[in-house]
Design an enzyme around this catalytic site. Structure first.
Site: not given
Ligand SMILES: *[C@@H]1O[C@H](CO)[C@@H](O)[C@H](O)[C@H]1NC(C)=O
Ligand SMILES: *[C@@H]1O[C@H](CO)[C@@H](O)[C@H](O)[C@H]1NC(C)=O
Ligand SMILES: *[C@@H]1O[C@H](CO)[C@@H](O)[C@H](O)[C@H]1NC(C)=O
Length: 714
Positions: A643, A645, A695, A705
């Site tokens: 995607h 940002d 990314h 995480r």
């Protein structure tokens, strides 16, 4: 033949030998010690009368009184043979010399009389005698009995008629002689109306300014343009007459030196004085965990320390308890009083002091409020070495003119700014200063608690706060308090606006206590990013640098988990409609925990400078619509599809550690086919948001995480 210059010098020397300072001191108060130090500094010879005698002249703190002084002087003069001796008769508890005998004698001779009295602008004790006083051309019209100088025969004549009681007024006695024209003439008396020899500070504080010159201080009377030789801190009884404030060159107070010096302290571990540290928690306070970490690091053998901890705040109880559980047994003794005791104000402080007072092993009481940030690990040793009755390390509030001492007192006993207050607080003048008020952190000699300060209710008062009551009591016993700014010791936290509705409330302190926030939460190597080129470029235009401490990462994660409302895909709809977040994650947004203002401040203070450095010509005000903590979990959301940002640039901070907390994870930039597969806890990735840096979030295969993501300048 000797040149005539030498001849004059010899005459002066002869005259110098004729001068004798005479004072009455029944007790060696701190004020007396100060006086003697200043006398020694200028090489005056001093004769002390009345040592060990019971003081009858009224409470020396609250004259009138002083007949005892006249009686003792009279007796001493009767024994004196040397008729051309010059006597300087002065008080000592509230007096210092500002210059030496030469200047004193020169000015005495210039006065052209056999006896010279100090002068006052106010008449006292009998106002009705005003009209009987001779007029003066310029200056003060009234006599002050706190200091005079004259020849032995004249002074002897002057006191010969004394038949008064010890508690009668010497001031009235001398005034009556002075206003009698015949006696004034026969004894040959004048007054030092322009304060060339004596400066009485009573009623004169507005006309006196300090003049600092080569390591000493002179008090200049700006009305008469004079520099007096003797400074007398007399004043209204309400204001503690022995207080000279900062009219004292620091060298005289500093010369007290140490009885137990640093080297001794180190080699004779068993000989360390025993200190009771009183820790007072009176209100919700940030960074209490850090306070106890620092307490542990205080350079002093713990088996020579006893702790007295008073905690009034339920919320702080877990931190205090866990400190005591983990480390309490390191100390020789621990006494703890919790919130359930419901003590207020003075009571716990009285108790803490009493713990030391009653413990015959106790040498010092070190009072330490929880909001004090004692950065200097040697503070306790440094203070002990000063060997002073009450001494505080100067601490200030970052960026403000606040400090834990007052330079002076107002007429009603409250704060007044002394002439050199700002210079001392800002460290332009360094020394050990005699001050009328300290708070927050200070060391008291236990011997005082068993003598002058043996009153249990030291902190009680009908109208004063406990700290002011304590200082009032210390002052009224003639005990000096000091503050040192010879080293830097630390600062004090602001406890205002401390929200306590979160799990880790300290995270919200970036505005109120920015320095402590930074120390706690910003990575220790952050400042080296630019300086030591600690910034890495793992992929084109992707910058990687340390930003958060481990504690910051843990607190953020724990705060989010504590909040718990992780949003799944369903919750995302609204934001998709807003046109922003088109790739849903499991996350909690900063605004959901009321952290958006603080987060923006963080981005502005710590991220923007890096951004502007790495992307020259781009200026950011660190605005964001979306900032959130994302959770990746194999059975929840393990990865994120490619995607763009909705940002000009993105900040992505790893909040835990690969290999330890989770396996897999990372970030891949497709255009460059470049991955960051071992994200470092506390490190930030910064990359352009739209266009180039398409990314994806790499798959987490085990564990959980967390990352903190911000879309800056959408
Ligand atoms: C005091 O006397 C000593 C030794 O006689 C001398 O070195 C010193 O300079 C004198 N101090 C002052 C202030 O005159
Ligand atoms: C006072 O003594 C000085 C000498 O010290 C003398 O010159 C002066 O005349 C005397 N004054 C009176 C009023 O006796
Ligand atoms: C900071 O940098 C030093 C030297 O490179 C390193 O030894 C230290 O571990 C770093 N600190 C942290 C918290 O990573």
């Amino acid at each position: 033949r000797k040149p005539s210059g030498n001849h004059i010098k010899l005459e002066n020397i002869l005259l110098l030998n004729k001068l004798l300072v005479v004072t009455v001191a029944t007790k060696e108060t701190d004020g007396f010690t100060r006086f003697m130090k200043s006398a020694k500094h200028f090489n005056y010879s001093v004769k002390v009368l009345g040592r060990g005698e019971k003081w009858q002249g009224g409470d020396y703190m609250s004259a009138p009184g002083g007949g005892q002084k006249v009686r003792l002087l009279k007796a001493a003069l009767d024994k004196m043979k040397d008729e051309d001796r010059i006597i300087l008769f002065i008080d000592s508890y509230d007096v210092v010399f500002a210059s030496g005998p030469k200047e004193l004698l020169k000015k005495f001779q210039q006065a052209g009389h056999k006896v010279v009295f100090s002068s006052e602008s106010l008449i006292w004790p009998d106002r009705h005698l005003q009209d009987k006083h001779p007029h003066v051309k310029e200056g003060n019209r009234f006599l002050g009995s706190g200091g005079f100088i004259g020849y032995v025969p004249n002074i002897r004549e002057m006191v010969s008629d004394w038949t008064g009681e010890d508690d009668e007024s010497d001031q009235l006695f001398f005034t009556k002689i002075y206003i009698d024209p015949a006696k004034r003439k026969s004894i040959n008396i004048t007054i030092d109306s322009k304060c060339r020899l004596f400066q009485n500070l009573n009623g004169a504080l507005d006309e006196v300014v300090l003049k600092f010159e080569d390591g000493r201080v002179r008090a200049r009377n700006v009305l008469y343009d004079t520099l007096s030789v003797v400074i007398h801190g007399n004043g209204p009884t309400k204001l503690q007459i022995n207080y000279l404030g900062n009219y004292i060159p620091n060298t005289w107070t500093f010369e007290t030196g140490c009885t137990v010096c640093h080297e001794d302290l180190r080699s004779l571990t068993s000989e360390y004085p025993l200190v009771v540290i009183g820790i007072f928690i009176q209100q919700p306070t940030p960074f209490v965990t850090v306070f106890f970490e620092r307490l542990l690091k205080l350079q002093y053998p713990k088996n020579r320390l006893k702790l007295f901890i008073y905690n009034k705040v339920k919320l702080m109880q877990t931190i205090v308890s866990s400190f005591l559980q983990d480390h309490g047994n390191l100390y020789q003794d621990v006494k703890f009083i919790g919130p359930e005791e419901e003590m207020d104000g003075a009571a716990p402080r009285n108790l803490g002091f009493d713990m030391c007072r009653k413990d015959e092993d106790c040498d010092y009481f070190f009072s330490l409020d929880i909001e004090v940030v004692l950065k200097n690990e040697n503070t306790l040793k440094i203070l002990i070495e000063q060997n002073l009755p009450v001494i505080a390390p100067m601490i200030t509030r970052a960026g403000r003119l606040w400090s834990n001492f007052w330079g002076a007192l107002s007429a009603d006993g409250y704060y007044a700014r002394s002439e050199d207050y700002v210079d001392i607080v800002q460290g332009r003048r360094e020394g050990v200063w005699n001050i009328p008020y300290v708070s927050s952190v200070y060391l008291v000699k236990a011997s005082l608690l068993r003598s002058e300060l043996s009153d249990f209710e030291l902190f009680n008062s009908n109208n004063l706060d406990p700290d002011m009551a304590f200082c009032h009591n210390v002052r009224s016993k003639g005990i000096f308090m000091y503050v040192t700014n010879m080293q830097s010791f630390g600062r004090i936290l602001s406890t205002e606006n401390y929200q306590t509705n979160h799990l880790h409330n300290d995270l919200w302190q970036i505005f109120e206590n920015p320095v402590d926030w930074e120390e706690r939460y910003i990575h220790e190597n952050y400042t080296r990013i630019m300086k030591d080129k600690l910034i890495e470029t793992p992929c084109p235009d992707v910058y990687w640098f340390p930003i958060f401490t481990d504690v910051a990462c843990n607190h953020l994660v724990e705060e989010m988990e504590n909040f718990g409302q992780w949003s799944g895909g369903g919750n995302k709809d609204t934001r998709i409609q807003g046109g922003y977040e088109n790739v849903p994650t499991i996350d909690i947004h900063m605004n959901q925990v009321n952290y958006e203002k603080e987060w923006q401040k963080f981005l502005l203070e710590y991220i923007a400078p890096v951004t502007e450095k790495m992307f020259p010509g781009y200026y950011t005000r660190a605005q964001f619509d979306l900032a959130f903590v994302v959770r990746y979990k194999p059975d929840e959301q393990p990865a994120l599809r490619p995607h763009h940002d909705a940002s000009t640039f993105t900040i992505n901070i790893a909040l835990n550690q690969v290999g330890l907390d989770f396996q897999g994870g990372g970030c891949r930039f497709l255009r460059y086919d470049c991955s960051i597969t071992s994200p470092r806890k506390g490190w930030a990735l910064m990359h352009p948001g739209r266009l180039t840096h398409y990314h994806e979030g790499l798959r987490v295969t085990e564990g959980v995480r967390y990352i903190a993501v911000s879309f800056v300048d959408p």
